[in-house]
Structure formats: C-alpha cells, structure tokens
Design a protein around this motif. Structure first.
Motif, PDB file in Angstrom:
ATOM      1  N   GLU A 199     -14.782 -27.337  45.918  1.00 14.04           N
ATOM      2  CA  GLU A 199     -14.767 -28.791  45.865  1.00 14.04           C
ATOM      3  C   GLU A 199     -14.010 -29.304  44.487  1.00 14.04           C
ATOM      4  OE1 GLU A 199     -14.944 -32.915  46.206  1.00 14.04           O
ATOM      5  OE2 GLU A 199     -15.954 -31.970  44.502  1.00 14.04           O
ATOM      6  N   HIS A 200     -14.466 -28.916  43.364  1.00 15.96           N
ATOM      7  CA  HIS A 200     -13.959 -29.165  42.358  1.00 15.96           C
ATOM      8  C   HIS A 200     -14.348 -28.316  40.707  1.00 15.96           C
ATOM      9  CE1 HIS A 200     -17.161 -32.366  41.237  1.00 15.96           C
ATOM     10  NE2 HIS A 200     -17.082 -31.900  39.794  1.00 15.96           N
ATOM     11  N   SER A 201     -13.783 -28.165  40.003  1.00 14.69           N
ATOM     12  CA  SER A 201     -14.361 -27.619  38.777  1.00 14.69           C
ATOM     13  C   SER A 201     -14.193 -28.571  37.646  1.00 14.69           C
ATOM     14  CB  SER A 201     -13.727 -26.136  38.383  1.00 14.69           C
ATOM     15  OG  SER A 201     -12.275 -26.415  38.534  1.00 14.69           O
ATOM     16  N   TYR A 216     -10.640 -37.399  37.178  1.00 12.99           N
ATOM     17  CA  TYR A 216     -10.369 -36.141  37.917  1.00 12.99           C
ATOM     18  C   TYR A 216      -9.012 -36.359  38.293  1.00 12.99           C
ATOM     19  CZ  TYR A 216     -15.351 -35.449  39.702  1.00 12.99           C
ATOM     20  OH  TYR A 216     -16.629 -35.307  39.403  1.00 12.99           O
ATOM     21  N   HIS A 251      -5.680 -33.822  40.518  1.00 14.05           N
ATOM     22  CA  HIS A 251      -5.072 -32.799  41.337  1.00 14.05           C
ATOM     23  C   HIS A 251      -4.353 -31.902  40.895  1.00 14.05           C
ATOM     24  CE1 HIS A 251      -6.961 -34.627  45.087  1.00 14.05           C
ATOM     25  NE2 HIS A 251      -6.590 -35.629  44.735  1.00 14.05           N
ATOM     26  N   PHE A 265      -5.813 -29.051  44.320  1.00 13.36           N
ATOM     27  CA  PHE A 265      -7.455 -28.685  44.190  1.00 13.36           C
ATOM     28  C   PHE A 265      -7.604 -29.636  43.115  1.00 13.36           C
ATOM     29  CE2 PHE A 265      -5.649 -24.697  45.866  1.00 13.36           C
ATOM     30  CZ  PHE A 265      -6.581 -24.113  46.406  1.00 13.36           C
ATOM     31  N   GLU A 266      -9.120 -29.952  43.266  1.00 13.10           N
ATOM     32  CA  GLU A 266      -9.335 -30.847  42.070  1.00 13.10           C
ATOM     33  C   GLU A 266     -10.071 -30.324  40.872  1.00 13.10           C
ATOM     34  OE1 GLU A 266     -12.295 -33.350  44.318  1.00 13.10           O
ATOM     35  OE2 GLU A 266     -11.199 -33.640  46.085  1.00 13.10           O
ATOM     36  N   TYR A 267      -9.848 -30.947  39.551  1.00 10.07           N
ATOM     37  CA  TYR A 267      -9.944 -30.516  38.315  1.00 10.07           C
ATOM     38  C   TYR A 267     -10.632 -31.759  37.552  1.00 10.07           C
ATOM     39  CZ  TYR A 267      -7.419 -26.068  38.263  1.00 10.07           C
ATOM     40  OH  TYR A 267      -6.966 -24.929  38.230  1.00 10.07           O
ATOM     41  N   GLU A 268     -11.646 -31.593  37.046  1.00 10.49           N
ATOM     42  CA  GLU A 268     -12.242 -32.815  36.272  1.00 10.49           C
ATOM     43  C   GLU A 268     -12.312 -32.609  34.792  1.00 10.49           C
ATOM     44  OE1 GLU A 268     -16.522 -32.839  37.164  1.00 10.49           O
ATOM     45  OE2 GLU A 268     -16.946 -34.881  36.086  1.00 10.49           O
TER      46      GLU A 268
END
Ligand SMILES: [Fe+2]
Length: 380
Positions: free
Chosen positions: A252-254, A294, A296, A301-304
């Motif tokens: 989902e994300h990191s 957040y 992309h 892919f999601e990065y926070e």
C-alpha cells in the motif's frame, strides 16, 4: 434557506480490557522472535534511473548505483533503507526486518522452512533468512547488521516554535533551506491482504509485534492492525507494520521520517518543482498522529514523508475503533479516491474471482464497503 451544518467527530477508541462483547479482540499468537527495526524494503524496477531520480528528490541518500542495483540509506545509523534491482517488472519484492540478538533464526528454518540467505545478497552485511508470508511475499529476517555513522542534519526548528503562550524564538527568523526532505529513516510499511486474520497472525508470530490500534468491521471482526515493535521500555513508533484487510495482496505504502514540519514542507516544494506526482497532504493522521505528505514514485507506488509521530512503550494495551475512512486522518485535504478500490470492471472481476475461490465472503465484502463507502468529510 437551508444551512448545512456538518457534524465534526473524532474516532472513538476503546482499550482492549474494556472491549464490549460485540468486538472480537485480535488474536495474539506466541512470538517466535522479536523484530527491533524495519531494516529496508526491496524492489524490482525496469527503470532504475527513474527510481534513482525519485529517491534523490524524495530525500534518500544514494549509497551505490549500478545498472543492476540501487542502494539507498537515510541520514540515520541504518546502512540501507531501500534496495532496487533491475528486472523485468515493477514490483515491491518484500520487507527486511532486523531481529533482536536473542532471536533464534534457526527456529524459523526448522519450524517455518526459512532459507539462509547467501551473504552476497545482503546489502549491509550480517546474516539473514528468507521466509514467505501467507500471500507468498518474500520476508527477510536479519541479524548482526553493522551500523553506520549518521549524516549531518540541520537543527530542528520545532524546539524554537513560538506559540501563543511560549516564545523561545526572539530576534530570530525561520529560514529553512529549500532542499529535499532529507529522510532520516524508514518508519513503516503498509500491506493490504485478502486474508487479514491469516496475515496478522503470521506477522505477529514471526516478528513478535504488538498491536497498537486495531480497527474492526460493523460485525466486530478485526480488519486492520497498526502494529509496533516490542522494544520493552524503549518507546517504539505507533506502527512499523500495518496489515489492512482488502480485496487484493498489495504493497500500500511505505513511510519515511524527516526532521520536522519545515523539512516536510520544503521537501514538497522540491518534489513539485521536479515534476513528481503528489498524492495527498500535508495533513495530520489520526491513528499515529504523524504530519504526513504522500507522493507517487515513477511507477505509481506510494511513499510517505512524515514527522511528529506517536511512540509507545511495550506496556500500553491495544486500542480498538470502528473501521471508518474518516478515521485515517485528523485534518488536511480530502483523502484521494485512489486510496479506495476503484469501482470499475477489473475490480468487479477481481471480486467475483475472490468469491468463487472462497477467499472472501460476499457478507465480508458488504461490511468492508459499508465501512469505507461513507463520505469521510462531506464538506471537502
Ligand atoms: Fe503511513
């Protein structure tokens, strides 16, 4: 004239010892060992150069870059937080966790069929094993990884924040540099799964995690767990691994910790200026309390980026709340629609397949949709 008055509310949390009988507590299996850090994430990418550009602009420090492999660290003492290999697909391969010295890795080999990893595969030394989680994803458990000298960071401006009742900053200004939000460390990873109960049980058992906040469906069954590391009296992040019941097996994300809110904000400017795709933020999460932003990466892919998250010692009991899309964040812009399953033909086909192979019941799908479909902030 009709005046629309929206109802503002916060998620209600109940501690585990006060749970009503209608809510089922998350099962806590005996731990096989104890994870002490989310060490790094592994990726396969078709275009390593694009990933390297994003990682640099996102604030990773590139340790090495070759046509076959990209290794990055943060400014903290971890030697590696992300590794990407050139390959034929764009995919998240799996997480690597650092285990306590008293964890017996041989136990995983004998009881779970783990395999020892060849030393040359480990980007930062030490020893390790590879396991497959119930969804088939590769999970590495490591020990004896060397630490590295932290890289210099500017002083945080947070301690010098002027408030209505406290003004430590006198005759001085706030002028933080416009630069990538230098990532200090890897904080957490969020995994979606169709088999929430099986995945939560497996990760709690393998890593010895503690559920901090658990969210349940309208029938009282747990469907989301924010889990922290068991570091005893040493405070641990509110969550290091999050397992979310959903309609697919998916990264989902990191999330990556940065120094302070100004680093997060200046980092947003840099990422915007370099043409990267913004996703959501700046806002504050509710469960975990982080200030977030957040993005992309080039493949979506999601990065926070985050700062100012909650930390807890191991003696704090889990809390429970109803799963509700509004509960994801305390304030900030509306959460993007991409955070929910898209209502289209591929989703419908996926659901039919899941029901046909009995991976999920139509009743559970209905409960999931009831929990997530209500507009979170109707006025946004
Ligand atoms: Fe997050």
């Amino acid at each position: 004239m009709t005046v629309h008055r929206a109802v503002l509310r916060q998620v209600e949390s109940i501690s585990e010892s006060r749970l009503p009988p209608s809510v089922q507590p998350l099962k806590r299996p005996p731990a096989l060992g104890r994870a002490i850090e989310l060490a790094f994430l592994r990726w396969e990418k078709r275009d390593l150069a694009g990933t390297e550009r994003f990682w640099r602009d996102f604030g990773f420090h590139i340790v090495s870059a070759s046509p076959q492999c990209l290794v990055a660290r943060g400014t903290g003492a971890a030697p590696c937080i992300a590794i990407a290999h050139a390959g034929s697909a764009d995919r998240f391969v799996g997480p690597a966790f650092l285990m306590s010295d008293d964890t017996d890795l041989h136990r995983y080999v004998t009881e779970l069929g783990a395999q020892w990893l060849p030393a040359q595969q480990l980007p930062a030394g030490g020893r390790g094993i590879e396991l497959k989680d119930p969804s088939g994803r590769s999970v590495w458990l490591l020990q004896q990884q060397a630490r590295v000298e932290p890289l210099p960071l500017r002083p945080s401006v947070t301690a010098m924040t002027n408030t209505a009742d406290h003004t430590p900053r006198v005759n001085r200004t706030v002028r933080t540099p416009i630069e990538p939000a230098r990532v200090v460390r890897l904080g957490h990873v969020v995994l979606q799964t169709v088999d929430f109960a099986g995945m939560a049980d497996w990760y709690l058992r393998v890593l010895g995690l503690i559920p901090t906040d658990v969210q349940y469906l309208p029938d009282g069954s747990p469907n989301l767990a924010f889990c922290r590391l068991d570091l005893g009296a040493q405070p641990a992040d509110h969550h290091t691994l999050v397992i979310v019941g959903a309609i697919e097996e998916k990264y989902e994300h990191s999330a990556y910790e940065v120094l302070d809110l100004d680093a997060l904000g200046q980092g947003q400017q840099v990422l915007r200026a370099q043409g990267h795709r913004h996703m959501w933020g700046i806002g504050r999460h509710l469960l975990g309390s982080q200030l977030f932003d957040y993005w992309h990466d080039p493949e979506g892919f999601e990065y926070e980026h985050y700062t100012d998250g909650d930390v807890f010692t191991s003696d704090v009991e889990p809390c429970y709340s109803a799963l509700d899309f509004a509960g994801i964040w305390a304030w900030g812009d509306d959460a993007p629609a991409s955070m929910k399953p898209q209502k289209n033909l591929p989703t419908l086909l996926r659901l039919l397949k899941l029901i046909r192979r009995k991976a999920i019941t139509p009743q559970r799908l209905q409960l999931l949709s009831a929990a997530l479909d209500a507009p979170a902030r109707p006025w946004l």
